[in-house]
Design a protein around this motif. Structure first.
Motif, PDB file in Angstrom:
ATOM      1  N   GLY A  94       5.987  12.958 -17.049  1.00  0.00           N
ATOM      2  CA  GLY A  94       6.703  11.717 -16.752  1.00  0.00           C
ATOM      3  C   GLY A  94       5.792  10.543 -16.427  1.00  0.00           C
ATOM      4  N   ILE A  95       4.494  10.816 -16.275  1.00  0.00           N
ATOM      5  CA  ILE A  95       3.547   9.736 -16.011  1.00  0.00           C
ATOM      6  C   ILE A  95       3.298   9.000 -17.332  1.00  0.00           C
ATOM      7  CG2 ILE A  95       1.170   9.164 -15.336  1.00  0.00           C
ATOM      8  CD1 ILE A  95       1.221  11.645 -13.527  1.00  0.00           C
ATOM      9  N   PRO A  96       3.486   7.676 -17.365  1.00  0.00           N
ATOM     10  CA  PRO A  96       3.273   6.946 -18.623  1.00  0.00           C
ATOM     11  C   PRO A  96       1.894   7.221 -19.215  1.00  0.00           C
ATOM     12  CG  PRO A  96       4.287   5.530 -16.986  1.00  0.00           C
ATOM     13  CD  PRO A  96       3.906   6.793 -16.277  1.00  0.00           C
ATOM     14  N   ALA A  97       1.842   7.317 -20.541  1.00  0.00           N
ATOM     15  CA  ALA A  97       0.608   7.661 -21.258  1.00  0.00           C
ATOM     16  C   ALA A  97      -0.550   6.735 -20.895  1.00  0.00           C
ATOM     17  CB  ALA A  97       0.862   7.653 -22.752  1.00  0.00           C
ATOM     18  N   LYS A  98      -0.262   5.473 -20.605  1.00  0.00           N
ATOM     19  CA  LYS A  98      -1.346   4.526 -20.318  1.00  0.00           C
ATOM     20  C   LYS A  98      -2.128   4.880 -19.052  1.00  0.00           C
ATOM     21  CE  LYS A  98       1.314   0.992 -17.810  1.00  0.00           C
ATOM     22  NZ  LYS A  98       1.688  -0.433 -17.787  1.00  0.00           N
ATOM     23  N   PHE A  99      -1.552   5.750 -18.208  1.00  0.00           N
ATOM     24  CA  PHE A  99      -2.244   6.158 -16.983  1.00  0.00           C
ATOM     25  C   PHE A  99      -2.920   7.525 -17.131  1.00  0.00           C
ATOM     26  CE2 PHE A  99       1.348   3.539 -15.284  1.00  0.00           C
ATOM     27  CZ  PHE A  99       0.564   2.467 -14.900  1.00  0.00           C
ATOM     28  N   ARG A 100      -2.718   8.169 -18.283  1.00  0.00           N
ATOM     29  CA  ARG A 100      -3.277   9.526 -18.459  1.00  0.00           C
ATOM     30  C   ARG A 100      -4.445   9.514 -19.414  1.00  0.00           C
ATOM     31  NH1 ARG A 100       1.098  12.756 -20.699  1.00  0.00           N
ATOM     32  NH2 ARG A 100       2.574  11.070 -20.680  1.00  0.00           N
ATOM     33  N   GLN A 157      10.681  -3.207 -11.892  1.00  0.00           N
ATOM     34  CA  GLN A 157       9.677  -2.866 -12.905  1.00  0.00           C
ATOM     35  C   GLN A 157       8.519  -3.875 -12.885  1.00  0.00           C
ATOM     36  OE1 GLN A 157       9.632  -0.052 -15.156  1.00  0.00           O
ATOM     37  NE2 GLN A 157       7.524  -0.815 -15.160  1.00  0.00           N
ATOM     38  N   ALA A 158       8.845  -5.154 -12.774  1.00  0.00           N
ATOM     39  CA  ALA A 158       7.797  -6.192 -12.738  1.00  0.00           C
ATOM     40  C   ALA A 158       6.913  -6.018 -11.491  1.00  0.00           C
ATOM     41  CB  ALA A 158       8.427  -7.583 -12.758  1.00  0.00           C
ATOM     42  N   TYR A 159       7.538  -5.682 -10.365  1.00  0.00           N
ATOM     43  CA  TYR A 159       6.776  -5.440  -9.129  1.00  0.00           C
ATOM     44  C   TYR A 159       5.849  -4.243  -9.314  1.00  0.00           C
ATOM     45  CZ  TYR A 159       5.882  -3.795  -4.365  1.00  0.00           C
ATOM     46  OH  TYR A 159       5.282  -3.341  -3.218  1.00  0.00           O
ATOM     47  N   PHE A 160       6.367  -3.170  -9.881  1.00  0.00           N
ATOM     48  CA  PHE A 160       5.554  -1.974 -10.121  1.00  0.00           C
ATOM     49  C   PHE A 160       4.377  -2.308 -11.040  1.00  0.00           C
ATOM     50  CE2 PHE A 160       4.756   1.950 -12.625  1.00  0.00           C
ATOM     51  CZ  PHE A 160       4.276   2.737 -11.589  1.00  0.00           C
ATOM     52  N   ASP A 161       4.625  -3.105 -12.068  1.00  0.00           N
ATOM     53  CA  ASP A 161       3.544  -3.516 -12.975  1.00  0.00           C
ATOM     54  C   ASP A 161       2.471  -4.296 -12.225  1.00  0.00           C
ATOM     55  OD1 ASP A 161       4.874  -2.275 -15.062  1.00  0.00           O
ATOM     56  OD2 ASP A 161       5.764  -4.143 -15.822  1.00  0.00           O
ATOM     57  N   ARG A 162       2.883  -5.172 -11.308  1.00  0.00           N
ATOM     58  CA  ARG A 162       1.907  -5.923 -10.508  1.00  0.00           C
ATOM     59  C   ARG A 162       1.067  -4.971  -9.645  1.00  0.00           C
ATOM     60  NH1 ARG A 162       6.229  -9.482 -10.257  1.00  0.00           N
ATOM     61  NH2 ARG A 162       6.960  -8.824  -8.201  1.00  0.00           N
ATOM     62  N   LEU A 163       1.727  -3.970  -9.070  1.00  0.00           N
ATOM     63  CA  LEU A 163       1.002  -3.003  -8.252  1.00  0.00           C
ATOM     64  C   LEU A 163      -0.042  -2.262  -9.074  1.00  0.00           C
ATOM     65  CD1 LEU A 163       3.812  -1.295  -6.122  1.00  0.00           C
ATOM     66  CD2 LEU A 163       1.972  -2.742  -5.258  1.00  0.00           C
ATOM     67  N   THR A 164       0.349  -1.775 -10.245  1.00  0.00           N
ATOM     68  CA  THR A 164      -0.568  -0.963 -11.052  1.00  0.00           C
ATOM     69  C   THR A 164      -1.703  -1.791 -11.649  1.00  0.00           C
ATOM     70  OG1 THR A 164       0.825  -1.152 -13.035  1.00  0.00           O
ATOM     71  CG2 THR A 164       1.192   0.761 -11.605  1.00  0.00           C
ATOM     72  N   GLU A 165      -1.538  -3.122 -11.683  1.00  0.00           N
ATOM     73  CA  GLU A 165      -2.607  -3.988 -12.185  1.00  0.00           C
ATOM     74  C   GLU A 165      -3.590  -4.382 -11.085  1.00  0.00           C
ATOM     75  OE1 GLU A 165      -0.316  -7.130 -13.917  1.00  0.00           O
ATOM     76  OE2 GLU A 165       0.401  -5.818 -15.532  1.00  0.00           O
ATOM     77  N   ARG A 166      -3.259  -4.064  -9.851  1.00  0.00           N
ATOM     78  CA  ARG A 166      -4.138  -4.429  -8.736  1.00  0.00           C
ATOM     79  C   ARG A 166      -5.428  -3.599  -8.821  1.00  0.00           C
ATOM     80  NH1 ARG A 166      -3.089  -8.276  -4.889  1.00  0.00           N
ATOM     81  NH2 ARG A 166      -4.414  -8.027  -3.056  1.00  0.00           N
ATOM     82  N   PRO A 167      -6.611  -4.224  -8.746  1.00  0.00           N
ATOM     83  CA  PRO A 167      -7.868  -3.476  -8.898  1.00  0.00           C
ATOM     84  C   PRO A 167      -8.002  -2.277  -7.954  1.00  0.00           C
ATOM     85  CG  PRO A 167      -8.305  -5.820  -9.028  1.00  0.00           C
ATOM     86  CD  PRO A 167      -6.855  -5.674  -8.643  1.00  0.00           C
ATOM     87  N   SER A 168      -7.575  -2.442  -6.693  1.00  0.00           N
ATOM     88  CA  SER A 168      -7.691  -1.327  -5.741  1.00  0.00           C
ATOM     89  C   SER A 168      -6.852  -0.133  -6.190  1.00  0.00           C
ATOM     90  CB  SER A 168      -7.284  -1.770  -4.336  1.00  0.00           C
ATOM     91  OG  SER A 168      -5.967  -2.294  -4.328  1.00  0.00           O
ATOM     92  N   PHE A 169      -5.645  -0.398  -6.679  1.00  0.00           N
ATOM     93  CA  PHE A 169      -4.787   0.703  -7.116  1.00  0.00           C
ATOM     94  C   PHE A 169      -5.305   1.304  -8.421  1.00  0.00           C
ATOM     95  CE2 PHE A 169      -0.369   2.256  -8.483  1.00  0.00           C
ATOM     96  CZ  PHE A 169      -0.509   3.432  -7.766  1.00  0.00           C
ATOM     97  N   CYS A 186       0.844  -1.204   0.000  1.00  0.00           N
ATOM     98  CA  CYS A 186       0.000   0.000   0.000  1.00  0.00           C
ATOM     99  C   CYS A 186       0.878   1.253   0.000  1.00  0.00           C
ATOM    100  CB  CYS A 186      -0.918   0.012   1.221  1.00  0.00           C
ATOM    101  SG  CYS A 186      -2.182  -1.269   1.236  1.00  0.00           S
ATOM    102  N   ALA A 187       1.977   1.219   0.755  1.00  0.00           N
ATOM    103  CA  ALA A 187       2.903   2.350   0.793  1.00  0.00           C
ATOM    104  C   ALA A 187       3.685   2.463  -0.509  1.00  0.00           C
ATOM    105  CB  ALA A 187       3.857   2.206   1.972  1.00  0.00           C
ATOM    106  N   ALA A 188       4.014   1.310  -1.097  1.00  0.00           N
ATOM    107  CA  ALA A 188       4.825   1.297  -2.321  1.00  0.00           C
ATOM    108  C   ALA A 188       4.096   1.891  -3.513  1.00  0.00           C
ATOM    109  CB  ALA A 188       5.231  -0.144  -2.644  1.00  0.00           C
ATOM    110  N   ALA A 189       2.799   1.622  -3.626  1.00  0.00           N
ATOM    111  CA  ALA A 189       2.060   1.975  -4.839  1.00  0.00           C
ATOM    112  C   ALA A 189       2.154   3.470  -5.183  1.00  0.00           C
ATOM    113  CB  ALA A 189       0.615   1.501  -4.730  1.00  0.00           C
ATOM    114  N   PRO A 190       1.714   4.388  -4.317  1.00  0.00           N
ATOM    115  CA  PRO A 190       1.813   5.806  -4.693  1.00  0.00           C
ATOM    116  C   PRO A 190       3.251   6.303  -4.736  1.00  0.00           C
ATOM    117  CG  PRO A 190       1.020   5.596  -2.452  1.00  0.00           C
ATOM    118  CD  PRO A 190       1.060   4.212  -3.021  1.00  0.00           C
ATOM    119  N   ALA A 191       4.082   5.801  -3.822  1.00  0.00           N
ATOM    120  CA  ALA A 191       5.476   6.255  -3.773  1.00  0.00           C
ATOM    121  C   ALA A 191       6.191   5.945  -5.084  1.00  0.00           C
ATOM    122  CB  ALA A 191       6.198   5.607  -2.595  1.00  0.00           C
TER     123      ALA A 191
END
Length: 199
Positions: A193-199, A162-174, A139-144
């Motif tokens: 700097g925010i990847p286009a897929k999130f904008r 990078q793989a860990y970050f991808d897992r975080l961003t795929e989590r439904p809650s996040f 939970c702390a890692a995701a926004p940070a």
């Protein structure tokens, strides 16, 4: 809240609005958020890790803080690492940009690089940051990591991070959190700097 699918009434606080700020300060004098008010127990709580621990005990689900003491220490350690060594330097870099200052942020960027390197090694044999399952540390890692990577991208050879970050961003809650944050990305000074897929 989203991880446990807990119903709640959300409130956006405008710290520039005197009434909003005064209302927040009445609950938490430092005027920082998040803050929650549990109406059923007539209790106010501040600080993300305290709120998570409270909700973890109050609502059923996979524990976000393990009941086993040593596993719980591991979760709390990584929660602090993400907060103090990723979140803090990124906030200082953002604050510097918002002020229009030209400070040398080498120390903060070096701290991010150290944290990235530490995480890369740590995550080689793990799915989540601590313990066997998703926890308060994640939970702390995701926004940070989301915002830090917009300021200082992960090095190309940090595949585990990078793989860990991808897992975080795929989590439904996040995903829900990111969708709610999207309208505010334009106010963020490193929005490019925010990847286009999130904008």
């Amino acid at each position: 809240l989203y991880e446990r699918d807990i119903e709640f009434d959300g409130r956006v606080i405008n710290l520039a609005d005197h009434a909003d700020r005064a209302e927040l300060q009445a609950i938490w004098p430092f005027a920082k958020f998040p803050v929650i008010r549990d109406h059923t127990r007539k209790r106010d709580l501040a600080e993300a890790s305290i709120i998570i621990e409270y909700l973890d005990r109050r609502f059923p689900g996979e524990p976000l803080i393990p009941r086993e003491w040593e596993e719980a220490l591991e979760v709390r350690l990584w929660d602090r690492i993400f907060d103090n060594y990723v979140q803090v330097p990124l906030q200082q870099i953002v604050a510097d940009r918002l002020r229009g200052a030209k400070a040398d942020m080498t120390r903060e960027r070096s701290m991010l690089a150290t944290a990235y390197g530490m995480l890369e090694g740590h995550l080689q044999s793990r799915v989540w940051a601590a313990g066997r399952s998703f926890s308060m540390a994640d939970c702390a890692a995701a926004p940070a990591l989301f915002y830090a990577s917009s300021i200082q991208p992960f090095p190309g050879d940090h595949q585990h991070l990078q793989a860990y970050f991808d897992r975080l961003t795929e989590r439904p809650s996040f995903n829900r959190v990111l969708k709610e944050a999207e309208p505010y990305f334009s106010l963020y000074p490193f929005a490019d700097g925010i990847p286009a897929k999130f904008r």
